[in-house]
Design a protein around this motif. Structure first.
Motif, PDB file in Angstrom:
ATOM      1  N   UNK A  96      49.633  94.792  28.941  1.00 21.54           N
ATOM      2  CA  UNK A  96      49.257  95.312  30.246  1.00 21.54           C
ATOM      3  C   UNK A  96      47.766  95.238  30.518  1.00 21.54           C
ATOM      4  N   UNK A  97      47.356  95.828  31.604  1.00 19.39           N
ATOM      5  CA  UNK A  97      45.958  95.790  32.039  1.00 19.39           C
ATOM      6  C   UNK A  97      45.230  97.070  31.638  1.00 19.39           C
ATOM      7  N   UNK A  98      44.037  96.871  31.094  1.00 17.39           N
ATOM      8  CA  UNK A  98      43.177  98.003  30.715  1.00 17.39           C
ATOM      9  C   UNK A  98      41.767  97.470  30.549  1.00 17.39           C
ATOM     10  N   UNK A  99      40.779  98.368  30.666  1.00 17.33           N
ATOM     11  CA  UNK A  99      39.398  97.941  30.469  1.00 17.33           C
ATOM     12  C   UNK A  99      39.259  97.308  29.087  1.00 17.33           C
ATOM     13  N   UNK A 100      38.425  96.277  28.980  1.00 24.02           N
ATOM     14  CA  UNK A 100      38.354  95.484  27.756  1.00 24.02           C
ATOM     15  C   UNK A 100      37.879  96.317  26.564  1.00 24.02           C
ATOM     16  N   UNK A 109      50.808 100.130  31.234  1.00 22.38           N
ATOM     17  CA  UNK A 109      52.168  99.649  31.484  1.00 22.38           C
ATOM     18  C   UNK A 109      52.246  98.173  31.133  1.00 22.38           C
ATOM     19  N   UNK A 110      53.267  97.751  30.391  1.00 17.85           N
ATOM     20  CA  UNK A 110      53.366  96.332  30.031  1.00 17.85           C
ATOM     21  C   UNK A 110      53.537  95.449  31.263  1.00 17.85           C
ATOM     22  N   UNK A 111      53.034  94.232  31.163  1.00  8.70           N
ATOM     23  CA  UNK A 111      53.176  93.248  32.227  1.00  8.70           C
ATOM     24  C   UNK A 111      54.345  92.330  31.884  1.00  8.70           C
TER      25      UNK A 111
END
Length: 284
Positions: A96-100, A109-111
């Motif tokens: 999923x998306x999160x700050x690096x 949340x998984x993509x």
């Protein structure tokens, strides 16, 4: 007309499909994937691919985005919306998306991304009638090749090495022994015996591999699961590879050495026939 793709619960025209620039699949190759073949509008070996996806996710402590029934529904919907008779369904799950940050994010949340590729006549590939040529290259990948991750840079480089050498694919080797092809499992045949590397963290646990070996044993063919060397492969009567998109593909040359009479061997031809016949019967 463009394809319809699936992204996180939505069916979209491919031109409108996007994922975040912070998606960990993009930033860290922190994701897994599966490819399921479609023949006659039906999915081949879907249950096996779903089970392996679940295993890959578990090994990486990654959450499953949907359950198996929903996953099957999405596959079927994409096949229908894109009018796929023969082809492939590609599925990718990332953390999923999160700050690096190198640490796994909490609460991301998984993509889930899925798309189709139409390949008319997929089972009638000219390469299957003629066989393919492979070269051997060192296997320098990470140690968990049993997890089907999206970390595919070296296999891509291997494909290009083969192309530059005038071959079709590469077999990766470690300590002189063949691990697997760039996108397939590898086999040799000697004296009628099928030899392929045993399962471990060193190779992908191929879904097509499992089915082909089961069919081979049911057909009273002798199977031995062990490592084999490149030199042993060059001296084999025949060779072949298996994968979800190539099914059973004969190999007729290794590092410039012709196998047998230079044509696909009887074991590979028979296994391809059995696999396609049985898989079509069981397709969903």
């Amino acid at each position: 007309m463009s394809r319809t793709v699936y992204v996180n619960g939505e069916y979209l025209p491919e031109e409108e499909a996007t994922v975040s620039v912070f998606d960990r699949g993009f930033l860290f190759a922190d994701g897994v994937y599966e490819v399921t073949s479609v023949l006659g509008g039906k999915l081949i070996d879907f249950a096996g691919h779903a089970a392996r996806l679940k295993r890959s996710l578990g090994e990486l402590e990654m959450a499953a985005p949907v359950d198996d029934d929903t996953l099957l529904d999405i596959h079927r919907e994409l096949v229908a919306r894109n009018d796929i008779e023969d082809g492939l369904v590609y599925l990718q799950v990332t953390r999923g998306a999160a700050d690096r940050d190198f640490a796994f994010p909490e609460g991301a949340a998984p993509t889930l991304v899925m798309f189709t590729q139409s390949k008319p006549g997929l089972a009638e590939s000219p390469a299957a009638a003629n066989g393919i040529k492979v070269i051997s290259i060192p296997d320098i990948r990470w140690g968990r090749r049993d997890i089907k991750t999206v970390q595919l840079l070296y296999p891509s480089m291997g494909k290009m090495m083969a192309k530059k050498a005038g071959a079709d694919d590469a077999w990766m080797t470690e300590d002189g022994h063949v691990t697997e092809g760039t996108s397939n499992n590898a086999y040799i045949v000697k004296g009628g015996k099928i030899i392929t590397r045993h399962l471990s963290n060193d190779i992908l646990h191929g879904i097509t591999r499992a089915a082909v070996l089961r069919f081979a044993r049911e057909a009273q063919m002798e199977v031995e699961e062990r490592a084999f060397t490149v030199e042993e492969a060059k001296a084999a009567d025949e060779a072949f590879v298996t994968s979800a998109s190539a099914f059973v593909m004969p190999v007729v040359e290794i590092d410039g050495v012709t196998l047998g009479d230079g044509a696909p061997g009887p074991v590979a031809r028979r296994l391809r026939e059995i696999y396609l016949d049985e898989s079509r019967k069981a397709a969903v």
